[in-house]
Design a protein around this motif. Structure first.
Motif, PDB file in Angstrom:
ATOM      1  N   PHE A   1       0.945  -1.353   0.000  1.00 52.82           N
ATOM      2  CA  PHE A   1      -0.030  -0.110   0.046  1.00 52.82           C
ATOM      3  C   PHE A   1       0.917   1.064  -0.026  1.00 52.82           C
ATOM      4  CE2 PHE A   1      -1.812   3.555   2.465  1.00 52.82           C
ATOM      5  CZ  PHE A   1      -3.236   3.536   1.699  1.00 52.82           C
ATOM      6  N   MET A   2       1.867   1.060   0.805  1.00 52.83           N
ATOM      7  CA  MET A   2       2.608   2.416   0.962  1.00 52.83           C
ATOM      8  C   MET A   2       3.574   2.521  -0.191  1.00 52.83           C
ATOM      9  SD  MET A   2       1.908   3.718   4.000  1.00 52.83           S
ATOM     10  CE  MET A   2       3.193   5.085   3.881  1.00 52.83           C
TER      11      MET A   2
ATOM     12  N   GLU B   1       4.215   6.109  -5.118  1.00 49.52           N
ATOM     13  CA  GLU B   1       4.113   6.039  -6.603  1.00 49.52           C
ATOM     14  C   GLU B   1       3.148   7.070  -7.102  1.00 49.52           C
ATOM     15  OE1 GLU B   1       3.465   2.263  -8.514  1.00 49.52           O
ATOM     16  OE2 GLU B   1       5.309   1.448  -7.461  1.00 49.52           O
ATOM     17  N   MET B   2       1.727   7.088  -6.653  1.00 49.47           N
ATOM     18  CA  MET B   2       0.723   7.854  -7.012  1.00 49.47           C
ATOM     19  C   MET B   2       1.200   9.342  -6.588  1.00 49.47           C
ATOM     20  SD  MET B   2      -1.898   9.714  -5.563  1.00 49.47           S
ATOM     21  CE  MET B   2      -2.136   9.294  -4.024  1.00 49.47           C
ATOM     22  N   LEU B   3       1.796   9.514  -5.410  1.00 51.78           N
ATOM     23  CA  LEU B   3       2.125  10.927  -5.019  1.00 51.78           C
ATOM     24  C   LEU B   3       3.294  11.443  -5.876  1.00 51.78           C
ATOM     25  CD1 LEU B   3       2.054  10.608  -0.933  1.00 51.78           C
ATOM     26  CD2 LEU B   3       0.344  11.881  -2.584  1.00 51.78           C
TER      27      LEU B   3
ATOM     28  N   VAL C   1       9.883  16.631   4.692  1.00 49.02           N
ATOM     29  CA  VAL C   1      10.179  15.601   3.475  1.00 49.02           C
ATOM     30  C   VAL C   1      10.696  14.367   4.407  1.00 49.02           C
ATOM     31  CG1 VAL C   1      11.099  14.992   1.340  1.00 49.02           C
ATOM     32  CG2 VAL C   1      10.184  17.436   1.682  1.00 49.02           C
ATOM     33  N   GLN C   2      10.294  13.396   3.939  1.00 44.37           N
ATOM     34  CA  GLN C   2      10.865  11.848   4.690  1.00 44.37           C
ATOM     35  C   GLN C   2      10.369  10.928   3.749  1.00 44.37           C
ATOM     36  OE1 GLN C   2       9.561  10.983   8.639  1.00 44.37           O
ATOM     37  NE2 GLN C   2      11.590  10.327   9.247  1.00 44.37           N
ATOM     38  N   ASN C   3      11.486  10.169   3.134  1.00 48.10           N
ATOM     39  CA  ASN C   3      11.411   9.118   2.391  1.00 48.10           C
ATOM     40  C   ASN C   3      10.641   9.386   1.159  1.00 48.10           C
ATOM     41  OD1 ASN C   3      12.902   7.598   4.064  1.00 48.10           O
ATOM     42  ND2 ASN C   3      11.302   6.730   5.260  1.00 48.10           N
TER      43      ASN C   3
ATOM     44  N   ILE D   1       1.252  11.805   6.947  1.00 49.43           N
ATOM     45  CA  ILE D   1       1.423  11.853   5.416  1.00 49.43           C
ATOM     46  C   ILE D   1       0.332  12.802   4.896  1.00 49.43           C
ATOM     47  CG2 ILE D   1       1.482  10.315   3.567  1.00 49.43           C
ATOM     48  CD1 ILE D   1       2.471   7.766   5.365  1.00 49.43           C
ATOM     49  N   TRP D   2       0.660  13.661   3.888  1.00 51.80           N
ATOM     50  CA  TRP D   2      -0.123  14.495   3.369  1.00 51.80           C
ATOM     51  C   TRP D   2      -0.364  13.819   2.071  1.00 51.80           C
ATOM     52  CZ3 TRP D   2       0.246  17.011  -1.439  1.00 51.80           C
ATOM     53  CH2 TRP D   2      -0.701  17.962  -1.596  1.00 51.80           C
ATOM     54  N   LEU D   3      -1.669  13.873   1.696  1.00 48.68           N
ATOM     55  CA  LEU D   3      -2.452  13.404   0.523  1.00 48.68           C
ATOM     56  C   LEU D   3      -2.792  14.411  -0.087  1.00 48.68           C
ATOM     57  CD1 LEU D   3      -4.187  10.159   1.726  1.00 48.68           C
ATOM     58  CD2 LEU D   3      -1.720  10.417   0.847  1.00 48.68           C
ATOM     59  N   ASN D   4      -2.909  14.370  -1.711  1.00 47.08           N
ATOM     60  CA  ASN D   4      -3.566  15.521  -2.234  1.00 47.08           C
ATOM     61  C   ASN D   4      -5.043  15.175  -2.584  1.00 47.08           C
ATOM     62  OD1 ASN D   4      -3.238  13.363  -3.815  1.00 47.08           O
ATOM     63  ND2 ASN D   4      -2.345  14.477  -5.849  1.00 47.08           N
ATOM     64  N   ASP D   5      -5.478  16.130  -3.233  1.00 50.27           N
ATOM     65  CA  ASP D   5      -7.205  15.590  -3.365  1.00 50.27           C
ATOM     66  C   ASP D   5      -7.614  14.540  -4.469  1.00 50.27           C
ATOM     67  OD1 ASP D   5      -8.204  17.039  -1.282  1.00 50.27           O
ATOM     68  OD2 ASP D   5      -8.515  18.988  -2.514  1.00 50.27           O
ATOM     69  N   ASP D   6      -6.548  13.925  -4.980  1.00 53.29           N
ATOM     70  CA  ASP D   6      -6.501  12.857  -5.925  1.00 53.29           C
ATOM     71  C   ASP D   6      -7.220  11.567  -5.052  1.00 53.29           C
ATOM     72  OD1 ASP D   6      -6.660  10.806  -7.836  1.00 53.29           O
ATOM     73  OD2 ASP D   6      -4.492  10.704  -7.648  1.00 53.29           O
TER      74      ASP D   6
END
Length: 136
Positions: free
Chosen positions: A27-28, A33-35, A60-62, A71-76
């Motif tokens: 999952f990670m 990859e998506m980010l 920023v980490q890894n 973990i910050w996610l965008n609106d996708d």
């Protein structure tokens, strides 16, 4: 007559719930990859890299962007529905309230409109609509 289990609990005994939790590496990897291909993520990462002092809550980490440790996610909306299901509708999720579900998610992830997304998801949760009482 069947004994009621809760009446048989020793009042002096402490109850324990032990849960083994470990990261889901697949999952990670997919999330990372998506980010990395997300334009919103790239823009945010460029802003923070150019002027980290202006964004003290970010780091920023890894190859991940963390906001206050989450973990910050965008609106996708690729991973958000899966996270909502995992943190609310699974046995470990427990069909908790909007506030509790939001707190559990925020311990690991954060995105814009998180509260709204959780609230909408729970309002549309069939199990919650059938079982829980109205809290108007």
């Amino acid at each position: 007559m069947v004994a009621y289990a809760l009446s048989r609990i020793d009042e002096g005994a402490e109850a324990q719930l032990l849960i083994l939790s470990f990261p889901q590496f697949e999952f990670m990897a997919q999330l990372c990859e998506m980010l990395l291909i997300s334009l919103a993520f790239q823009n945010k990462m460029a802003l923070i890299s150019a002027n980290p002092v202006a964004y003290p809550n970010y780091q920023v980490q890894n190859d991940m962007l963390l906001y206050k440790g989450s973990i910050w996610l965008n609106d996708d909306k690729t991973f958000i529905p899966a996270l909502l299901i995992e943190f609310h509708a699974t046995p470990l999720g427990g069909h908790f309230s909007v506030a509790k579900t939001t707190r559990h998610i925020q311990a690991s992830f954060i995105w814009d409109h998180l509260w709204r997304d959780v609230k909408t998801f729970i309002w549309n949760c069939a199990t919650c609509q059938q079982v829980k009482h109205v809290t108007c």
